[in-house]
Design an enzyme around this catalytic site. Structure first.
Site, mmCIF file in Angstrom:
data_model
loop_
_atom_site.group_PDB
_atom_site.id
_atom_site.type_symbol
_atom_site.label_atom_id
_atom_site.label_comp_id
_atom_site.label_asym_id
_atom_site.label_seq_id
_atom_site.Cartn_x
_atom_site.Cartn_y
_atom_site.Cartn_z
ATOM 1 N N ARG A 59 0.820 -1.214 0.000
ATOM 2 C CA ARG A 59 0.000 0.000 0.000
ATOM 3 C C ARG A 59 0.854 1.265 0.000
ATOM 4 N NH1 ARG A 59 -5.252 -2.118 3.475
ATOM 5 N NH2 ARG A 59 -6.437 -2.552 1.586
ATOM 6 N N LYS A 111 -21.209 -17.786 -0.081
ATOM 7 C CA LYS A 111 -22.637 -17.609 0.178
ATOM 8 C C LYS A 111 -23.335 -16.681 -0.796
ATOM 9 C CE LYS A 111 -22.453 -18.266 5.170
ATOM 10 N NZ LYS A 111 -22.562 -17.545 6.446
ATOM 11 N N GLY A 165 -11.558 -9.936 -1.306
ATOM 12 C CA GLY A 165 -10.524 -10.405 -0.383
ATOM 13 C C GLY A 165 -9.963 -11.762 -0.751
ATOM 14 N N GLY A 167 -14.093 -4.003 0.298
ATOM 15 C CA GLY A 167 -15.454 -3.468 0.415
ATOM 16 C C GLY A 167 -15.815 -2.479 -0.689
HETATM 17 P P1 ADP Z 1 -14.281 -12.822 -1.685
HETATM 18 O O1 ADP Z 1 -13.600 -12.586 -0.361
HETATM 19 O O2 ADP Z 1 -13.275 -12.808 -2.815
HETATM 20 O O3 ADP Z 1 -15.428 -11.886 -1.936
HETATM 21 P P2 ADP Z 1 -15.883 -14.959 -0.581
HETATM 22 O O4 ADP Z 1 -15.467 -14.536 0.781
HETATM 23 O O5 ADP Z 1 -17.270 -14.730 -1.002
HETATM 24 O O6 ADP Z 1 -14.867 -14.317 -1.674
HETATM 25 O O7 ADP Z 1 -15.648 -16.517 -0.745
HETATM 26 C C1 ADP Z 1 -14.429 -17.180 -0.537
HETATM 27 C C2 ADP Z 1 -14.613 -18.459 0.207
HETATM 28 O O8 ADP Z 1 -15.553 -19.344 -0.432
HETATM 29 C C3 ADP Z 1 -13.314 -19.234 0.263
HETATM 30 O O9 ADP Z 1 -12.878 -19.278 1.614
HETATM 31 C C4 ADP Z 1 -13.665 -20.633 -0.254
HETATM 32 O O10 ADP Z 1 -13.086 -21.684 0.487
HETATM 33 C C5 ADP Z 1 -15.177 -20.643 -0.109
HETATM 34 N N1 ADP Z 1 -15.777 -21.653 -1.024
HETATM 35 C C6 ADP Z 1 -15.689 -21.705 -2.362
HETATM 36 N N2 ADP Z 1 -16.321 -22.785 -2.845
HETATM 37 C C7 ADP Z 1 -16.825 -23.445 -1.789
HETATM 38 C C8 ADP Z 1 -17.575 -24.672 -1.643
HETATM 39 N N3 ADP Z 1 -17.943 -25.402 -2.689
HETATM 40 N N4 ADP Z 1 -17.906 -25.040 -0.389
HETATM 41 C C9 ADP Z 1 -17.528 -24.303 0.671
HETATM 42 N N5 ADP Z 1 -16.841 -23.155 0.602
HETATM 43 C C10 ADP Z 1 -16.481 -22.725 -0.622
HETATM 44 MG MG MG Z 2 -14.131 -13.153 1.635
#
Ligand code: ADP
Ligand code: MG
Length: 398
Positions: free
Chosen positions: A37, A198, A356, A379
């Site tokens: 950063r 999710k 993230g 965010g």
């Molecule tokens: P970001 O931080 O990039 O926005 P998210 O926090 O939404 O991404 O999602 C990342 C998480 O989703 C990772 O920790 C990964 O392990 C989890 N993940 C991906 N596919 C699955 C799955 N099939 N079952 C459980 N967890 C999953």
């Molecule tokens: Mg995340």
């Protein structure tokens, strides 16, 4: 998208620029452990210095909640920043008032001062008008180079911009241009990949994207919810079964808006999430047992995604396709990332990613340098993907 940049600022010689940067760096025992950063801010600082301006750097660190918390001082950043710049950096014990004015008055043209943590003042997060005025009194112009803080309407990211001529810094400009090329005014066809854990955390994002993209591939745990909503057996996989109606609404919305949804057609299934766990490929629709978990997209899904990306001119990506932290469940994410990055490197695809865990996943795949742009803004990046106006960016509009 038009916004003011330093090229619109005219002569800067002898002027003082108040520059909002993101210096919320990882620190351990008072030492900076990752200076990314700090490096991101260098182009703007150099440009101002070369133009003969005084540079006053304004930043927050951690969450002192309006109190002076000595362990959250920005002072430990002075030396690493000075080393990166190859020039001395002064420090002001407060970001407004006497100490800040005195430190700035002491600078020669091209000199740099780091102001103490702006969040030591409760008025910062309250976007207090009087505090914004005190900040503005320090300088002749305001430069915002902290896209990652632009989703917050705080005094240092939004309020102050109303009291001074306000410009995007070089990193802010680069980020805004990349985001505009990915979703604002993209070359079509545009494909999105949204994965991760999710649906519930990414509802606004999904709703915005189905209205904008030609194709949207859904992956990760989130895809399980969509498959469940279609009656596909997902065994004991992570899913939000109570969100099935919402998933159906999104699928319907996609149909209405002419966005082709790509759901996984096969998976990698295992009964435990641990490195090297025994796994097997399964075709969507086959029956699973209650302890089977879908942990990655399968080879047919990857092949379909690779084909769809090749047929696209722009890719916007948030969320991994599987549990990429645990091998071998990183395979689909890595394969698709490497394909996209190769096309981006060859110049046939604009490939932008962010979020993230997505940044970790793209790092793990070794593709960050070849992608068109990878946003570390967290965010702010997600709110932008949700189609929300970012107060810190709005304040820079021409
Ligand atoms: P970001 O931080 O990039 O926005 P998210 O926090 O939404 O991404 O999602 C990342 C998480 O989703 C990772 O920790 C990964 O392990 C989890 N993940 C991906 N596919 C699955 C799955 N099939 N079952 C459980 N967890 C999953
Ligand atoms: Mg995340």
């Amino acid at each position: 998208m038009t916004f003011r940049t330093l090229d619109d600022a005219g002569s800067l010689a002898g002027k003082t620029a108040l520059v909002r940067v993101d210096f919320n760096v990882p620190m351990e025992g008072g030492k900076v452990t990752d200076d990314t950063r700090l490096r991101v801010a260098l182009p703007t600082i150099e440009k101002l210095r070369q133009a003969g301006a005084k540079v006053a750097l304004l930043a927050h660190f951690d969450r002192p909640k309006g109190q002076v918390v000595p362990s959250m001082s920005l002072k430990p950043l002075v030396q690493p920043l000075s080393e990166l710049l190859g020039a001395p950096v002064r420090f002001a014990e407060d970001c407004v008032g006497g100490p800040a004015h005195a430190a700035i008055a002491d600078l020669d043209a091209g000199g740099v001062v780091l102001l103490e943590n702006v969040r030591f003042h409760a008025a910062e997060e309250a976007n207090d008008a009087e505090f914004a005025t005190s900040l503005a009194e320090l300088a002749d112009l305001y430069v915002n180079d902290a896209f990652s803080a632009a989703h917050r309407a705080h005094a240092s990211t939004e309020g102050v911009a109303h009291h001074l001529p306000a410009y995007a810094g070089e990193s802010m400009r680069r980020e805004l241009e990349a985001l505009d090329a990915a979703l604002g005014n993209p070359k079509t066809p545009v494909i999105g990949i949204v994965g991760g854990a999710k649906v519930s955390t990414k509802l606004d994002l999904l709703k915005n994207l189905v209205g904008k993209l030609d194709r949207l591939a859904i992956g990760g745990g989130m895809a399980n919810t969509f498959l469940f909503a279609q009656g596909v057996d997902i065994g004991g996989s992570l899913a939000e079964r109570d969100m099935a109606d919402t998933a159906r609404e999104i699928m319907n919305e996609a149909k209405v808006k002419g966005c082709e949804l790509l759901l996984p057609v096969d998976f990698v299934v295992a009964t435990e999430v641990k490195p090297g766990a025994q796994s097997r490929p399964v075709t969507a629709g086959d029956s699973l047992s209650a302890d089977d978990k879908i942990l990655d997209a399968g080879p047919a899904t990857v092949a379909r995604l690779v084909e769809a990306i090749t047929a696209s001119k722009t890719l916007i990506w948030n969320g991994p396709l599987g549990v990429f932290e645990v091998q071998p469940f990183d395979a689909a994410t890595v394969a698709v990332a490497q394909h996209a990055a190769a096309l981006a490197k060859a110049g046939t695809l604009i490939a932008v990613g962010g979020g993230g865990d997505t940044v970790s996943a793209l790092n793990h795949a070794g593709v960050v340098d070849d992608m068109t742009f990878v946003s570390t803004a967290g965010g702010a990046f997600l709110e932008w993907m949700e189609g929300k106006a970012l107060p810190g960016v709005e304040a820079l509009r021409a």
